[in-house]
Design an enzyme around this catalytic site. Structure first.
Site, short mmCIF file in Angstrom:
data_model
loop_
_atom_site.label_atom_id
_atom_site.label_comp_id
_atom_site.label_asym_id
_atom_site.label_seq_id
_atom_site.Cartn_x
_atom_site.Cartn_y
_atom_site.Cartn_z
N GLU A 137 27.17 9.08 3.63
CA GLU A 137 26.57 7.99 2.88
C GLU A 137 25.14 8.39 2.52
O GLU A 137 24.21 8.22 3.29
CB GLU A 137 26.57 6.70 3.70
CG GLU A 137 26.07 5.50 2.93
CD GLU A 137 26.12 4.23 3.76
OE1 GLU A 137 26.38 3.17 3.16
OE2 GLU A 137 25.90 4.28 4.97
N GLU A 158 29.76 -3.44 10.98
CA GLU A 158 28.80 -2.35 10.88
C GLU A 158 27.58 -2.59 11.75
O GLU A 158 26.94 -3.64 11.66
CB GLU A 158 28.37 -2.17 9.43
CG GLU A 158 27.42 -1.00 9.21
CD GLU A 158 27.06 -0.81 7.76
OE1 GLU A 158 26.62 0.29 7.40
OE2 GLU A 158 27.21 -1.77 6.97
N ASP A 186 26.62 3.16 11.91
CA ASP A 186 25.79 3.68 10.81
C ASP A 186 24.62 4.44 11.42
O ASP A 186 23.85 3.89 12.20
CB ASP A 186 25.29 2.53 9.94
CG ASP A 186 24.64 3.02 8.66
OD1 ASP A 186 23.57 3.65 8.76
OD2 ASP A 186 25.18 2.78 7.56
N HIS A 196 29.52 5.66 9.30
CA HIS A 196 28.72 5.88 8.10
C HIS A 196 27.71 6.97 8.45
O HIS A 196 26.71 6.71 9.12
CB HIS A 196 27.99 4.61 7.68
CG HIS A 196 28.85 3.63 6.97
ND1 HIS A 196 28.49 2.32 6.75
CD2 HIS A 196 30.08 3.76 6.40
CE1 HIS A 196 29.45 1.70 6.09
NE2 HIS A 196 30.42 2.56 5.87
N HIS A 252 24.04 -1.33 11.98
CA HIS A 252 23.14 -0.69 11.01
C HIS A 252 21.71 -0.96 11.46
O HIS A 252 21.41 -1.97 12.10
CB HIS A 252 23.41 -1.32 9.63
CG HIS A 252 22.67 -0.72 8.48
ND1 HIS A 252 21.31 -0.88 8.29
CD2 HIS A 252 23.10 0.04 7.44
CE1 HIS A 252 20.94 -0.25 7.20
NE2 HIS A 252 22.01 0.32 6.65
#
Length: 494
Positions: free
Chosen positions: A455, A297, A329, A419, A299
């Site tokens: 999300e 991920e 993300d 995400h 992020h």
């Protein structure tokens, strides 16, 4: 205060043979090992109790507070209520009122800042509590104001699939409003999906192992509603042992449990947390055996081209496996701080000047850790104790990045899953801090064809009564779908 930042609530104080007891709720959004509990301090009617006066109970077992750090194999499941027995001079009586102050310190052993250093979670509550009978219910069914949202009609040949992570319903899960079956029923009712993603440590009581019983329950629900497994979120609890970080063999065994569990539940992708070479060199052959892709991920505060991500990209190039890729993300590519977060830090005590300075520091180009340090120095210069913000002093920067949207193109062929992070949906149906129209256009242009998994992380700042998470996801699906249809429009294409 968000549900998962609460240790005690108005119904926590109970009668007990040796004095009183407090019902304790896990103050986090996922299950944690008892070993993460570093400190519990209780003041009862102005008198601080000694540690010898406190006994922690969970699932029929009792511990001294000092023993909790040793319980590396005992999981505190997020929906389980623990007890803290208070040894008092005299037992309390039903109907009495007492002032209870609780301080707790937990270490989030999967959120590693550097080796053997982890993000803390500090909780401080002072409540005037009425004594309830020992066997009174732990909590009433929470009020969740559900609402129906009309779906945006799907069109043929949409560029990517939609879904959600059940993590979006964290507040409702923590409060006991949903179990797995009722949550999936609500998702189906709102026509959200078809992709379903989970955070394993939040949903699976036997974490990190998937039992046959959980597999049956899971597959029964999916057969009923026609869902599709999209991504299995696998945290790695590096600091679980507390005396040291996991070694290479321990990291592999812990991760292998989750890969095998993901396969049992039918997931095609595991969202991995660690990209240590020694671990990946062993996990890739297992992923090949299980036919699983592994997505790291990206992020906030990182983006596709920040130094930490570049190291991962170079490692993936060296390992040269088609199973390795990224989970994008959208917290990485925000153009403003979330209004929900700004409201939360105001509630915690920041004035307008501090909130303005927070946004100014956030908007600079310094690395996230430097911006956080700068903000903490600002708070101290004004004699504002950073501890009033709890983990928000860290999460304000860790959850909000401002990388240009266009940078996703640099790794688009390697993006396996998205995400679709969001915090708010405004009255016009837009996310005020994230440019979804621009993101959808960019991902469609780049040829992404996987899941955009909604999300909702507004639960970090709001309580369970404040929002219907699944209705918000439905609104966000409508936003993404409208943006997809614009991309598909011949008029727009011209």
């Amino acid at each position: 205060m968000a549900t998962h930042n609460v240790f005690i609530n108005p119904l926590s104080l109970r009668t007990d043979a040796d004095g009183a007891k407090l019902l304790l709720h896990l103050p986090w959004y996922r299950s944690l090992w008892l070993s993460v509990v570093d400190e519990i301090v209780v003041t009862f009617d102005g008198q601080e109790l000694t540690q010898d006066q406190l006994t922690f109970r969970l699932n029929g077992r009792s511990y001294r507070v000092a023993e909790l750090r040793e319980q590396v194999d005992t999981l505190w499941f997020l929906q389980d209520v623990a007890e803290l027995a208070l040894d008092l001079d005299a037992p309390v009586t039903v109907g009495e009122h007492h002032t209870v102050e609780v301080r707790a310190k937990l270490t989030l052993v999967y959120m590693q800042i550097r080796p053997e250093l982890y993000v803390p979670q500090n909780v401080h509550q002072v409540l005037d509590l009425e004594v309830l009978p020992q066997d009174a219910p732990a909590a009433p069914r929470p009020t969740v104001h559900t609402r129906d949202v009309t779906p945006e009609p799907e069109q043929p040949d949409e560029p990517f699939k939609l879904g959600l992570t059940l993590y979006s319903a964290t507040n409702e899960m923590v409060a006991g409003h949903y179990d797995l079956d009722s949550l999936l029923a609500r998702v189906a009712e709102q026509q959200v999906g078809p992709g379903i993603e989970i955070v394993a440590s939040q949903m699976i009581r036997s974490y990190p192992v998937v039992t046959a019983e959980f597999e049956r329950e899971w597959r029964s629900a999916f057969d009923q509603y026609g869902f599709e497994p999209s991504s299995y979120g696998a945290n790695l609890d590096f600091g679980r042992l507390r005396t040291r970080d996991m070694d290479n063999d321990e990291e592999y065994e812990f991760s292998a449990h989750m890969l095998r569990g993901a396969k049992r539940l039918g997931f095609p992708l595991v969202r991995i947390q660690s990209t240590r070479r020694a671990l990946l060199e062993r996990l890739v052959p297992l992923a090949e055996e299980l036919d699983l892709k592994l997505g790291y991920e990206i992020h906030a505060p990182h983006g596709p081209n920040t130094p930490a991500t570049m190291e991962v990209r170079e490692l993936f190039d060296e390992l040269d496996s088609p199973l390795l890729g990224f989970v994008a993300d959208f917290s990485s590519t925000m153009h403003a701080m979330s209004p929900a977060l700004l409201k939360a830090v105001r509630r915690l005590g920041l004035d307008d000047a501090a909130v303005q300075r927070l946004q100014e520091i956030w908007a600079t180009d310094a690395p996230g850790t430097e911006r956080q340090a700068q903000f903490l120095d600002y708070l101290r210069s004004r004699d504002i104790e950073p501890a009033i913000l709890g983990s928000f002093a860290h999460l304000a920067f860790n959850m909000h990045g401002h990388v240009p949207i266009e940078e996703w193109q640099d790794i688009m062929p390697q993006i396996l899953h998205v995400h679709a992070k969001f915090y708010d949906i405004d009255e016009d149906g837009n996310e005020p801090a994230i440019d979804y129209r621009g993101l959808v256009q960019e991902f469609a242009r780049g040829g992404f064809s996987g899941y955009m998994s909604s999300e909702w992380e507004g639960h970090a700042f709001l309580d369970v009564e404040d929002a219907d998470s699944i209705a918000l996801v439905r609104e966000q699906h409508n936003l993404i779908r409208r943006a997809m249809h614009e991309v598909m429009s011949p008029t727009l294409a011209k």
